[in-house]
Design an enzyme around this catalytic site. Sequence first.
Site, PDB file in Angstrom:
ATOM      1  N   LYS A 120      14.269  -1.059  -7.618  1.00 16.27           N
ATOM      2  CA  LYS A 120      14.512  -0.041  -6.509  1.00 16.27           C
ATOM      3  C   LYS A 120      14.788  -0.947  -5.245  1.00 16.27           C
ATOM      4  O   LYS A 120      15.898  -0.656  -4.522  1.00 16.27           O
ATOM      5  CB  LYS A 120      13.503   0.820  -6.197  1.00 16.27           C
ATOM      6  CG  LYS A 120      13.289   1.255  -4.934  1.00 16.27           C
ATOM      7  CD  LYS A 120      13.878   2.507  -4.615  1.00 16.27           C
ATOM      8  CE  LYS A 120      13.834   3.117  -3.213  1.00 16.27           C
ATOM      9  NZ  LYS A 120      13.155   2.383  -2.229  1.00 16.27           N
ATOM     10  N   HIS A 148       4.724   2.449  -7.794  1.00 16.24           N
ATOM     11  CA  HIS A 148       3.930   1.270  -7.973  1.00 16.24           C
ATOM     12  C   HIS A 148       2.811   1.302  -9.113  1.00 16.24           C
ATOM     13  O   HIS A 148       2.683   0.504  -9.763  1.00 16.24           O
ATOM     14  CB  HIS A 148       2.945   1.178  -6.573  1.00 16.24           C
ATOM     15  CG  HIS A 148       3.618   1.125  -5.493  1.00 16.24           C
ATOM     16  ND1 HIS A 148       3.956   2.063  -4.593  1.00 16.24           N
ATOM     17  CD2 HIS A 148       4.148  -0.079  -4.876  1.00 16.24           C
ATOM     18  CE1 HIS A 148       4.628   1.594  -3.409  1.00 16.24           C
ATOM     19  NE2 HIS A 148       4.958   0.311  -3.677  1.00 16.24           N
ATOM     20  N   GLY A 186       0.875  -1.177   0.095  1.00 14.06           N
ATOM     21  CA  GLY A 186       0.005  -0.103  -0.007  1.00 14.06           C
ATOM     22  C   GLY A 186       0.873   1.303  -0.006  1.00 14.06           C
ATOM     23  O   GLY A 186       2.070   1.091  -0.281  1.00 14.06           O
ATOM     24  N   ALA A 187      -0.065   2.231   0.397  1.00  9.87           N
ATOM     25  CA  ALA A 187       1.035   3.538   0.378  1.00  9.87           C
ATOM     26  C   ALA A 187       1.490   3.832  -1.287  1.00  9.87           C
ATOM     27  O   ALA A 187       2.614   4.138  -1.317  1.00  9.87           O
ATOM     28  CB  ALA A 187       2.077   4.020   1.314  1.00  9.87           C
TER      29      ALA A 187
END
Length: 279
Positions: free
Chosen positions: A149, A34, A28-29
Site C-alpha cells: 500500500k 495490519h 498503531g490504529a
Amino acid sequence: MKSLITMESVRAWRKKITGKVVFVPTMGALHHGHEALIRDARRLAGLKGSVVVSIFLNPIQFGPREDVASYPKPLKNDITVCRRAGADAVFLPTVADMYGPDRSVFVDEESLSSVLCGRSRPGHFRGVCTVVAKLFNIVQPTHAIFGEKDWQQLAIIRRMVRDLNFPVEIVTAPTVRESDGLAASSRNAYLTAEERALAPLIHAAMQSAVEKLKDPVAIVRAVARAVEKIPGARLDYAETVDSVTLLPLKNRKSAGRLAVAVFLGKTRLIDNIGLPPHK
Ligand code: PAF
C-alpha cells in the site's frame, strides 16, 4: 504475548531467542491490513520463529501541518489485534526513549524520497527512515514486513537496507482492500459517510485506466480526468513510475507502478497498483 516497553526489555527478550525474528513496524490504529501483515509474519516465522510488532506513533514523520495529536490511538484494540494475529511480542517505546532532546543524527534517503509523496510531505521519509533504522537496531529482526500500500515507503526502505547494509530481509505483502476496492488504511476512519462512499472510485479509476490503456502518460491522464469528476476530490498526484527507481515510466518494457494521492475533503488517500511489463 509479551509487552516490551524499554529498550533494555527488548534487548533481553531478543538475546533469549534464536531462529527467524519477523518484525512488523506499525504506528498503531491497527486495521485488517495490519492484521494480515502480522498473520503473514506468523506464517513466515513458523512455530520456531518469533513475531514482534512495534506500535510507535513516530512524531518526526509528521509535517508541521499534519496533526500527530489527532492520530487515533486505540491501544487496547491494537494489542488485541496483535495477539489474535499471532504476535509473540509487542514493542511500545515512548517518544522520550526514542528521541532524546539533543538528537542530531537522522537517516536521509536522497533520491526516491524526492518524488511522489516526498514532494507534498517534505521530511516525511527522513522521519520514516530514521525510525525504521532505529527500530531495526533495537529489535534486530531477521525479516521485516512492509505492505505494498505504501509502495514508495517500501522502495525507500529497500534502498536504505541495501545502502546501509542492514542484515534484514525485507518481505512485502499485497495491499488489503475493502470489498468495494478501497485500500485499507487508518486514514479511512477520517472520511465522512459521503466521502467513504466516493472513495472506492479512486481505485476503480486506476483499475479501469490500467485495463484499457497501455501508454503510461495516457493512463495518468485518464486517472486525473476520472478523479476530477469525484465530488470533493482533489488530485495531489497521479504518476506512472518504475517499480524500483520510482523514475517516470517511459514505456512498458519494465515493471511499473501507477501511484496516486487524492485529497477527499481533508483526508489524503494514497493507492498504487502494478503495471506489468507489456511484451
Ligand atoms: O507505515 C507505517 O506505519 C510507518 O511509516 C512505519 C513504517 C511504521 C514507520 O513509522
